[in-house]
Each structure stands twice: as structure tokens, then as C-alpha cells.
Design an enzyme around this catalytic site. Sequence first.
Site, PDB file in Angstrom:
ATOM      1  N   GLU A   1       0.825  -1.514  -0.188  1.00 32.25           N
ATOM      2  CA  GLU A   1       0.091   0.315  -0.189  1.00 32.25           C
ATOM      3  C   GLU A   1       0.955   1.481   0.243  1.00 32.25           C
ATOM      4  OE1 GLU A   1      -2.913  -0.007  -0.514  1.00 32.25           O
ATOM      5  OE2 GLU A   1      -3.920  -2.277  -0.354  1.00 32.25           O
TER       6      GLU A   1
ATOM      7  N   ARG B   1     -18.527  -0.664   6.025  1.00 34.12           N
ATOM      8  CA  ARG B   1     -20.102  -1.316   5.191  1.00 34.12           C
ATOM      9  C   ARG B   1     -20.381  -2.385   5.995  1.00 34.12           C
ATOM     10  NH1 ARG B   1     -18.709  -3.081  -0.688  1.00 34.12           N
ATOM     11  NH2 ARG B   1     -20.588  -4.512   0.231  1.00 34.12           N
TER      12      ARG B   1
ATOM     13  N   HIS C   1      -0.600  -5.562   2.144  1.00 33.50           N
ATOM     14  CA  HIS C   1      -2.078  -7.473   1.696  1.00 33.50           C
ATOM     15  C   HIS C   1      -2.055  -8.123   1.919  1.00 33.50           C
ATOM     16  CE1 HIS C   1      -5.358  -3.036   2.890  1.00 33.50           C
ATOM     17  NE2 HIS C   1      -6.206  -4.606   2.673  1.00 33.50           N
TER      18      HIS C   1
ATOM     19  N   CYS D   1      -8.504  -1.140   7.584  1.00 30.76           N
ATOM     20  CA  CYS D   1      -6.302  -1.175   7.255  1.00 30.76           C
ATOM     21  C   CYS D   1      -6.534  -0.491   7.780  1.00 30.76           C
ATOM     22  CB  CYS D   1      -6.569  -2.726   6.508  1.00 30.76           C
ATOM     23  SG  CYS D   1      -6.708  -3.977   5.864  1.00 30.76           S
TER      24      CYS D   1
END
Lengths: 200, 200, 200, 200
Positions: free
Chosen positions: D73, D83, D160, D136
Site C-alpha cells: 500500500e 460497510r 495486504h 486496514c
Amino acid sequence: MILLTGFESWGKVPSNPTEELVEELSGDGVAGEVLPVSFRRAGERIEELIRELKPEAVLNLGLAPGSPVVRVERVAVNLMDARVADNDGFRPVDVPIDPQGPGCYFSTLPTREILEALRVRGIPAAISYSAGTFLCNFVMYRTLRILDLLGLRSPAGFIHVPYSTEIAARMDRPVPSLPMDLLREAVEVALGVISSASQS
Amino acid sequence: MILLTGFESWGKVPSNPTEELVEELSGDGVAGEVLPVSFRRAGERIEELIRELKPEAVLNLGLAPGSPVVRVERVAVNLMDARVADNDGFRPVDVPIDPQGPGCYFSTLPTREILEALRVRGIPAAISYSAGTFLCNFVMYRTLRILDLLGLRSPAGFIHVPYSTEIAARMDRPVPSLPMDLLREAVEVALGVISSASQS
Amino acid sequence: MILLTGFESWGKVPSNPTEELVEELSGDGVAGEVLPVSFRRAGERIEELIRELKPEAVLNLGLAPGSPVVRVERVAVNLMDARVADNDGFRPVDVPIDPQGPGCYFSTLPTREILEALRVRGIPAAISYSAGTFLCNFVMYRTLRILDLLGLRSPAGFIHVPYSTEIAARMDRPVPSLPMDLLREAVEVALGVISSASQS
Amino acid sequence: MILLTGFESWGKVPSNPTEELVEELSGDGVAGEVLPVSFRRAGERIEELIRELKPEAVLNLGLAPGSPVVRVERVAVNLMDARVADNDGFRPVDVPIDPQGPGCYFSTLPTREILEALRVRGIPAAISYSAGTFLCNFVMYRTLRILDLLGLRSPAGFIHVPYSTEIAARMDRPVPSLPMDLLREAVEVALGVISSASQS
């Protein structure tokens, strides 16, 4: 005056619906501009347009091949990282857009309201947290950067649209799409929300 | 008389567009029927309808969640293999639909002509070589099997449609879709091609 | 003697893991053969090999670009429908493999046992109901057709493998993969199940 | 001392490989910590650990369900948009992580060197420009924010990983994966690059 930008085609994309959308929605308080898929030229043109027009708001449009829904972008990052060259043959890898700029800008459009207005109208949409690292992210960052440097408070942001159904019907592999008239309605809905928000 | 079937909803699917399509397109030479998502009941009902109506042609419709295009199916296999139970709680694993039947039936509809007619009308479409192993494949196989056993030469086949855009706009994750009016047009186009082919 | 076939590379695929798998697993009761990506030449070669070797079983392997798991195929359909030309420049569209043959053949391998044996060994796998309409489906159909015509009862079928992780690491876009040693183990497991089943 | 964090499982995820990775790689210059899937508790724990350990570098790990490759990342955004609720039942929507913090932080790890080192070792990997807006991204942002506030120049960032192949083999739908030993090697390679870079 709202500045509305789209892009010409690039790479393997047969046709970019944002070119047509910008042409159709120009006029009547909307200054439309189709940008070249060139970091250098798009960057210069965006700056010229903002300095010249001092728009009340800016809405940049781009094509997201493969997306099944309209994506209201939230974040532009200070990075260019191109997997393919732009139409000038320039292919930056992991280069900041503006070494003096902040790491990212958030959209200053009312993204939630736009999302809700789209869905109420039956247009599938989602908030997105990455506009990539190619021209779309670049134009969103540059727009917000220039407004920032000029001290203008006009809201600005980016919306990604899927392929148009008309284009998808001519492609030789299955791709998600939405019809041009729905894409046009999506942009009109977004412009309406932006307009109302600017006036209040 | 063309027999046109669709399905009611099942599992996590919020709404099945083929239910509405069948209701809207019934009448005027089209006998519409919404089938239950039950291997037993759908199988019995299909047989009754074909025996009773002796249709000139049969077009079965189903929803293909996740498909971005209209899929004209070519093959039905003599297999039931369900990852979830049907609406009667029945979940066959690797079981033939008809132990006396052939391994598969091909669609006897003019699939290429339907494909071309759809694309000419701007509707994204593709030929598909697997209708899965759940109810859609089952209904396609059963229809072709019964016609075969009855010695009827009426062309029959299956078309899978994507989610409707209207449903997709209310879902909380991005899914490919096409608007209801385009799905309706797709079925009308297919019925038109089938009708012309039957009369020639 | 079990006949084990794989394929050479084709189109944009940088390297086909089944070529290496066949070479490594040849010998010791396994006759390995790398087939050309040519409908004509692969079809002729398969026939020669079966006539000559009269194998106890046949396992055809192929690459499924984009699949994240090992796919044990259940069905081969009597159709060639190629989106790209084969390595001889032949591109059949909607043509039967054998106009005298049945619509499809089912794998005569113990597909469920293979599936379970793979998963027990920690190898992600699934039953698949379509091997496509290109060379993989063709070789599976041809093999089962020739065995049928020759009256041989040797079990035969097809397994699709993902990209190898070693190849995926050199590709410029993210693709699902499994390491070569796991792909090799998958084929060994399948050969073991086939061997046991043939002897019982 | 390098601080290495992972996560416990959450939602529908059957098992989170980063939990095992952190446990296995702890010791020998690496302080491992499995974080709760809770915005509040993970945030507090990260702060405690950094204040207490003053690590030379921080590598946060997380699971990216559906990713076929290791993702290094680049960007953490100052946003929480969940969500699903976290394991404490908290579900922030469009809320900044730190109202005083910058819009985003870039990874301060040598991301390109890590990417190249992974690919040289045969591990499929890619740079990613969005770590999402759930735990994350939160942990990555919080780590970089705390280091910034404390004036520590220790490099920090997030990687990840896909599902492990061992977990994928037990799931009932096909998912991309890489074997645990390759995931462990990936983290070791990353720690090696970080270690060398810190010492130079």
C-alpha cells in the site's frame, strides 16, 4: 458558471463517453471542455481554464472501464503512476504531481448528496476512494491544487462513469455499461446538486 | 403462440427482472408464465404448459446475477448441482435431470441471429455455453426434453438477463445491470427473431 | 499406462504450465504429450495416441487464465467457437467438432473423488460445467469421442489449472495463481485417484 | 526492533492469515501484535505500542479478500467509511480518523524496493493506491499519524495479503490465494528490505 471536463479516447478504449457528455451538456451555465489524455497538456489547460473562468464549481468526468456503476470520487493523491504512456508518450512512474502540494486532496463537492440523488433517480452509484494514478486522478488533483493556490473556494471533484451501453454493444467481450441517456442524467443530477449547494 | 417463462425471486436476489418481463410481454401471441424456483414444481409446470399449449416456440428467461450482458444460452446439460437449496428446500448434488435423457441439448432457437439482432439494436449480448446447473439450466433442459419426447419440433431455448438498473441502484454493492426498458426490448427482439424464423 | 496431455502456449499467454507439468510427470506409467494449439493437429495427434497406446485412462490438462482454483471439468460440448485463431490461423465459429457425435460427453473420470482428494490435500478446486469452446473443450470432446468410437471403456476427462505463481510474478497485471509444486501435486493427486479407480 | 501487526478475523472471513503470520514471525528483532478488528481498541493499542517500543520501523499487515497478489500500500486516507460494523459494533460513515490530521499519509517504507524484491523471489505483487476505508486503512493512517505527532522518523507502511491457499481450499466458492509459506516469505522479504533500508 460550472466548469465540466471530460477526456478524449486513449489506449484500447474505443470511445470515451465523457467526450460526448461534455459536448452535450455545455452551454446554459456550463462551460464544457474535452481534455487531452496528456499529463502536460491537460495540466496546462486546466490551469488556464480555472484562471480564466473562475468557475463557481468544477466537475471533472472520466471513464472507468470495467466499473458497473457511477463512481463519485472522494480522494485525489499527489502521484502519477502510469501503466501505459499518455497520448504524448509520457509514462511517469511514482512521481508526485506537485512536489510542493499536499499528499492528497479530498473532493470538495457534496459527494454524499450526489450519491443519494443519483440512487433516488435509479442510477447505480458508489463512493470511490481511489481515482487511480493516471490522468483522472491527475486532473482531479490539479484542479483542487490550482483552486487552493488561487485561494478560490469553488467546490470541485471528479465522477467516473462506466462504458456506455451503446459502446459495450459493439465490443467483442462482455463489459458492464449504462446507457448514454442514463449517464447524461447522472451528470445532470450531479450538476443540479452542485448548483443548489453553491447557491445556498 | 410462443411460451415465454421467467422466474420468481430466490435466495439473496432482491428482485428477479424476468418476473416483470414475463408479465409485461404476455398477451398478443405470447403466453407468459412465472415459474417457481423449485426443481419439482417448475419441472411439472413446464410439462403441463407444453402439453396444453403446444407452443410454436419456447423462450425461457432467467436472471444471471453478475453478468454485464444479455446471454443467449447454447447448451443445457443433463445435470442438477445446486450450491443452495431451491425454494422447496431441495438441493440436488450431481444428479441427472433425466436418467433416460441425452447428456445435453443444444438450443434450437436461431441463437446467432438473436445475438446479431440484439447487438444491432445496441444491446450488449453474448453467446454462452453454460447455463449453470441450477434452475435455469434445468428449465432449459426440461423444455427441450419434453418437446423431444412429444415429438414437437418447436424451437426452444434460454436467455439470461443481467440485473435491472432499477434494482442495481438499490443494492449496497456495485453490480452490472441494464435498464428494464432495454431488457424488455431485448426480449422483444428475441421474440421477433423467433417469430420470423418460425414462420419461414 | 495413463495418457496425460498438456498444451503449448498460445496468444498472449506467456507460458503454459501444463507443458512443464506433462514433461515432469511423464514416465512411470504415465505417457505424457504436449499438444499443439491447433484444432487439426491436436485432433489428429489425440487419435493416434489413443489408437497406439490404448491407455487405461486419459487425463487432459489445460490452462484456465484467470481461474483462481483447479477446475475439474464435467462436460465437453460438440462445438468449436474460437474468439481468436489457433496457432495454425484457424478460427471456427459455431461449428460442431463431429457432426456425427452426440451434443456432449460427460467426463468419465471420478470427478467428485478427484475434487475431494484435492481439497483434502489443501488444493483449492471446483467442479466446472464448461470447458469453453476452444482447444481445451475440443481435446476433451475428441478424446471421449475416439474412446467411444473405438469401444474403449478407459475413463477420460479434463482438468484446468490456473496460472503458476512463478509466471504470475512476472506479469504486469494481478492474476490469480497457484505455485508449480502445488499444480504438480494436484495432477499427481488426480492421477492417483484415477489409477486407484481403474484398478478397482 | 520492527513492530509487525496483523488482525484477528472479522465478518464472514473464516480465518485471517495475518494472525498466524504475526505469531510465526515474532521474536528476533520483530515485535508481533495481533490487533482487534475494532477502530477504538486497535487505535489505542497502536498508540501504546509505538510509545512503548519506539520501533525502528512498523509493518502493518492485513487480509485483502479477493486480491490475487500481495499488495504494497502507498496511501492511507484520513477517513473511516465502514460497510459493516467492526467487532465492537461500531460503523463509522464518512468520518475523519483524526480531524486535526492531514488528508492522507504516504507509506514511508521503500515500497518500490519491496515490490521488486518480492517479484524477484517469484511472489506476485503490486503497488496499491487504496487500502480501503475500514480497519486496514485506519491502522496504516493511525501508525503514520502517531509517528508524525511523536516526531519519530521510523518508516512505516502496510501490506495486504491474499487468502492463504490452505483457507481457500476449505471455502465453498473459488477465491484467489497464495500458500502460507509464500505469504510468510513475502513478509520476511519485506522485513529484510525494511531492515536494510533502516540501517543504511
